[in-house]
Design an enzyme around this catalytic site. Structure first.
Site, PDB file in Angstrom:
ATOM      1  N   LYS A   1       0.831  -1.204   0.000  1.00 24.70           N
ATOM      2  CA  LYS A   1       0.000   0.000   0.000  1.00 24.70           C
ATOM      3  C   LYS A   1       0.863   1.251   0.000  1.00 24.70           C
ATOM      4  CE  LYS A   1      -4.713   0.492   1.136  1.00 24.70           C
ATOM      5  NZ  LYS A   1      -5.847   0.401   2.003  1.00 24.70           N
TER       6      LYS A   1
ATOM      7  N   LYS B   1      -5.671 -14.126 -13.266  1.00 26.16           N
ATOM      8  CA  LYS B   1      -6.138 -14.710 -12.013  1.00 26.16           C
ATOM      9  C   LYS B   1      -7.543 -14.211 -11.647  1.00 26.16           C
ATOM     10  CE  LYS B   1      -5.249 -14.637  -7.140  1.00 26.16           C
ATOM     11  NZ  LYS B   1      -4.873 -13.819  -6.016  1.00 26.16           N
TER      12      LYS B   1
ATOM     13  N   LYS C   1     -11.614 -10.591  -7.037  1.00 26.00           N
ATOM     14  CA  LYS C   1     -12.651  -9.551  -6.896  1.00 26.00           C
ATOM     15  C   LYS C   1     -12.185  -8.250  -7.529  1.00 26.00           C
ATOM     16  CE  LYS C   1     -13.052  -9.793  -2.374  1.00 26.00           C
ATOM     17  NZ  LYS C   1     -12.502 -11.110  -1.993  1.00 26.00           N
TER      18      LYS C   1
HETATM   19  P1  ATP Z   1      -8.884  -9.158  -3.676  1.00 26.43           P
HETATM   20  O1  ATP Z   1      -9.135  -8.868  -5.135  1.00 26.43           O
HETATM   21  O2  ATP Z   1      -9.525  -8.188  -2.738  1.00 26.43           O
HETATM   22  O3  ATP Z   1      -7.448  -9.488  -3.388  1.00 26.43           O
HETATM   23  P2  ATP Z   1      -9.523 -11.880  -4.074  1.00 26.43           P
HETATM   24  O4  ATP Z   1     -10.679 -12.094  -4.969  1.00 26.43           O
HETATM   25  O5  ATP Z   1      -8.152 -12.005  -4.696  1.00 26.43           O
HETATM   26  O6  ATP Z   1      -9.706 -10.486  -3.386  1.00 26.43           O
HETATM   27  P3  ATP Z   1      -8.732 -12.817  -1.549  1.00 26.43           P
HETATM   28  O7  ATP Z   1      -9.572 -12.331  -0.438  1.00 26.43           O
HETATM   29  O8  ATP Z   1      -7.444 -12.153  -1.858  1.00 26.43           O
HETATM   30  O9  ATP Z   1      -9.624 -12.861  -2.868  1.00 26.43           O
HETATM   31  O10 ATP Z   1      -8.430 -14.375  -1.375  1.00 26.43           O
HETATM   32  C1  ATP Z   1      -8.961 -15.188  -0.359  1.00 26.43           C
HETATM   33  C2  ATP Z   1      -8.356 -16.561  -0.493  1.00 26.43           C
HETATM   34  O11 ATP Z   1      -8.705 -17.125  -1.759  1.00 26.43           O
HETATM   35  C3  ATP Z   1      -6.834 -16.560  -0.445  1.00 26.43           C
HETATM   36  O12 ATP Z   1      -6.404 -17.642   0.355  1.00 26.43           O
HETATM   37  C4  ATP Z   1      -6.397 -16.755  -1.866  1.00 26.43           C
HETATM   38  O13 ATP Z   1      -5.205 -17.472  -1.929  1.00 26.43           O
HETATM   39  C5  ATP Z   1      -7.543 -17.538  -2.481  1.00 26.43           C
HETATM   40  N1  ATP Z   1      -7.703 -17.145  -3.874  1.00 26.43           N
HETATM   41  C6  ATP Z   1      -8.207 -15.982  -4.315  1.00 26.43           C
HETATM   42  N2  ATP Z   1      -8.232 -15.921  -5.664  1.00 26.43           N
HETATM   43  C7  ATP Z   1      -7.726 -17.097  -6.084  1.00 26.43           C
HETATM   44  C8  ATP Z   1      -7.470 -17.668  -7.380  1.00 26.43           C
HETATM   45  N3  ATP Z   1      -7.784 -16.996  -8.490  1.00 26.43           N
HETATM   46  N4  ATP Z   1      -6.919 -18.891  -7.446  1.00 26.43           N
HETATM   47  C9  ATP Z   1      -6.619 -19.586  -6.318  1.00 26.43           C
HETATM   48  N5  ATP Z   1      -6.822 -19.122  -5.082  1.00 26.43           N
HETATM   49  C10 ATP Z   1      -7.373 -17.888  -4.953  1.00 26.43           C
HETATM   50 MG    MG Z   2      -6.319 -11.352  -3.556  1.00 25.84          MG
END
Ligand code: ATP
Ligand code: MG
Length: 351
Positions: free
Chosen positions: A128, A207, A210
Site C-alpha cells: 500500500k 487470475k 474480486k
Molecule cells: P482481492 O481482489 O480483494 O485481493 P480476491 O478475490 O483475490 O480479493 P482474496 O480475499 O485475496 O480474494 O483471497 C482469499 C483466499 O482465496 C486466499 O487464500 C487466496 O489465496 C484464495 N484465492 C483468491 N483468488 C484465487 C485464485 N484466483 N486462485 C486460487 N486461489 C485464490
Molecule cells: Mg487477492
C-alpha cells in the site's frame, strides 16, 4: 527458560499437542471460485484432520468495510456459505472473530513485544505504501491481530495461501519473543500451504479476483452466471485446429467442476479439434450447476432459517472463548498482569 527443549510445544505440561487447525476467512465479499477451489475447499477438508477452528474475520474486515449494515450481512452470509459448502459445525468450531474479545486483549500483549521493523516489512502494508496509498494503523498492525487469532487457540496448523506465509512467520516471531521473555505461554504454529493446484483463472484469463471483476461466484444467480460463462474470452483460432487443453482458461474452469470422466472426454475433444468454444461453455454451465447443487440446496435451507445460523455461531463463540480465555489467562499471569491468586500462575517450564 534455557531448560526448554527447542521444539517443545508450549504449555505448562509440554505434552504433545493434538493437531489443531485454525483458519480465518474474510467476509469482504461473496466467495468466488478462486476462493473456493484455492482455499475454502481445502480448509473445510481439514476439519477431519484434527480439532478445527474457523472464524469469520470481521475485525480484519473493518480495515476495508466501513458500512455497518453491509458488514453484518457479509458476516452472516459468510457463515451461511461456509456451512452450505460443507463446514460441519458439529465437527468444527465456527465463530465470528469479534465474538471473542480475548483476542483483542492478546493483540495488545503481543504488540508490546513487536518491533516496528517487523511490521514495516510485511507486504500488505508495504504494498500500500509503495503505491502511495494511505494506510491506517489497523492495516499496519494486522499481522499482530492475526498472530493473536492463531495463538489464542493454541493452533498448531494454519492452512494458508503463499501470501500469508510471511504473517505466520511474524506470529512465530512474536510468540517466540513472548515465550523467551515470560516463559512458555504460546504454542508455535506451523503454516500449511494449501495446494490450490493452479491459480483459478478469471473469465478473461488472468487470475480470478474480486479486484479484477472477473469472478464466477459460488452462489450467484444461475442466469447471471450463465451470461458470464457465455462471455468468457476465448482465442480466435479456427474450430478445426487441435488445441491444448492445459493452455486454456475455459478448460481450466471446466476441469474444476466437471466429473473426472467428462474432463477426460473434453480434454480429448480439445486435442482433436473441430469443436466450438460455445459447446464447452454450455458444458461448463451444466457442470457448475451439478457441482454446486447440494451446496445451493443447503444454502437455501440455511437462508430460510437465520436463527439456526446464529445458534451455530453462538455455540462456536462459546467454545472458542473458553479456549481463548485459558490462553489469555496464561499470558496475563506470565507477564505480571495479575495480582495475588487471581489467575493461576503458569508453571515455568520444568520440562
Ligand atoms: P482481492 O481482489 O480483494 O485481493 P480476491 O478475490 O483475490 O480479493 P482474496 O480475499 O485475496 O480474494 O483471497 C482469499 C483466499 O482465496 C486466499 O487464500 C487466496 O489465496 C484464495 N484465492 C483468491 N483468488 C484465487 C485464485 N484466483 N486462485 C486460487 N486461489 C485464490
Ligand atoms: Mg487477492
Amino acid at each position: 527458560m534455557s531448560d526448554h527443549p527447542q521444539q517443545s510445544p508450549a504449555g505448562p505440561a509440554a505434552t504433545p499437542r493434538p493437531v489443531r487447525v485454525l483458519s480465518g476467512i474474510q467476509p469482504t465479499g461473496r466467495f468466488h471460485w478462486g476462493n473456493y477451489f484455492g482455499a475454502i475447499r481445502q480448509y473445510i477438508e481439514l476439519q477431519t484432520a484434527g480439532d478445527a477452528f474457523y472464524f469469520i474475520a470481521d475485525l480484519h474486515a473493518l480495515t476495508t468495510v466501513r458500512e455497518p449494515e453491509r458488514l453484518r450481512s457479509l458476516v452472516h452470509a459468510a457463515a451461511v456459505d461456509l456451512v452450505a459448502l460443507g463446514l460441519d459445525p458439529a465437527r468444527a468450531t465456527l465463530f465470528v472473530q469479534s465474538d471473542v474479545p480475548e483476542v483483542t486483549e492478546l493483540t495488545w500483549l503481543l504488540m508490546t513485544v513487536c518491533p516496528m521493523g517487523l511490521l514495516e516489512r510485511c507486504h500488505a502494508y508495504k504494498d500500500k505504501k509503495t503505491r502511495g496509498l494511505p494506510a491506517d494503523a489497523g492495516l499496519f498492525t494486522y499481522p499482530v491481530l492475526m498472530s493473536a487469532d492463531i495463538l489464542a487457540y493454541d493452533a498448531t496448523v494454519v492452512p494458508v495461501g503463499e501470501d500469508q506465509v510471511q504473517h505466520i512467520e511474524v506470529c512465530r516471531d512474536l510468540a517466540g519473543t513472548f515465550n523467551h521473555l515470560y516463559g512458555e505461554v504460546f504454542t508455535l504454529p506451523k503454516p500449511r500451504l494449501v495446494e490450490s493446484g493452479a491459480r483459478v483463472p478469471g473469465t478473461a484469463g488472468q487470475k480470478m479476483s474480486k479486484s479484477y471483476d472477473n469472478t464466477l461466484d459460488v452462489f450467484e444467480d444461475p442466469a447471471v452466471q450463465k451470461k458470464k460463462i457465455m462471455r468468457i474470452t476465448t482465442d480466435s483460432r479456427p474450430m478445426e485446429d487441435p488445441k491444448n487443453p492445459d493452455d486454456d482458461h475455459l478448460f481450466a474452469l471446466y476441469a474444476l467442476v466437471a466429473p473426472e470422466a467428462d474432463r477426460l472426454v473434453m480434454a480429448d475433444l480439445y486435442r482433436r479439434g473441430g469443436f466450438g468454444y460455445g459447446e464447452v461453455k454450455k458444458a461448463l454451465v451444466a457442470a457448475a450447476a451439478d457441482f454446486f447443487a447440494d451446496s445451493r440446496r443447503r444454502r437455501a435451507e440455511l437462508e430460510a432459517d437465520p436463527a439456526r445460523v446464529e445458534a451455530i455461531l453462538a455455540d462456536g463463540a462459546a467454545r472458542a472463548r473458553r479456549q481463548a480465555a485459558a490462553v489469555l489467562a496464561r499470558a496475563r499471569a506470565a507477564c505480571g498482569l495479575t495480582r495475588g491468586g487471581g489467575t493461576p500462575a503458569i508453571s515455568r517450564g520444568k520440562a
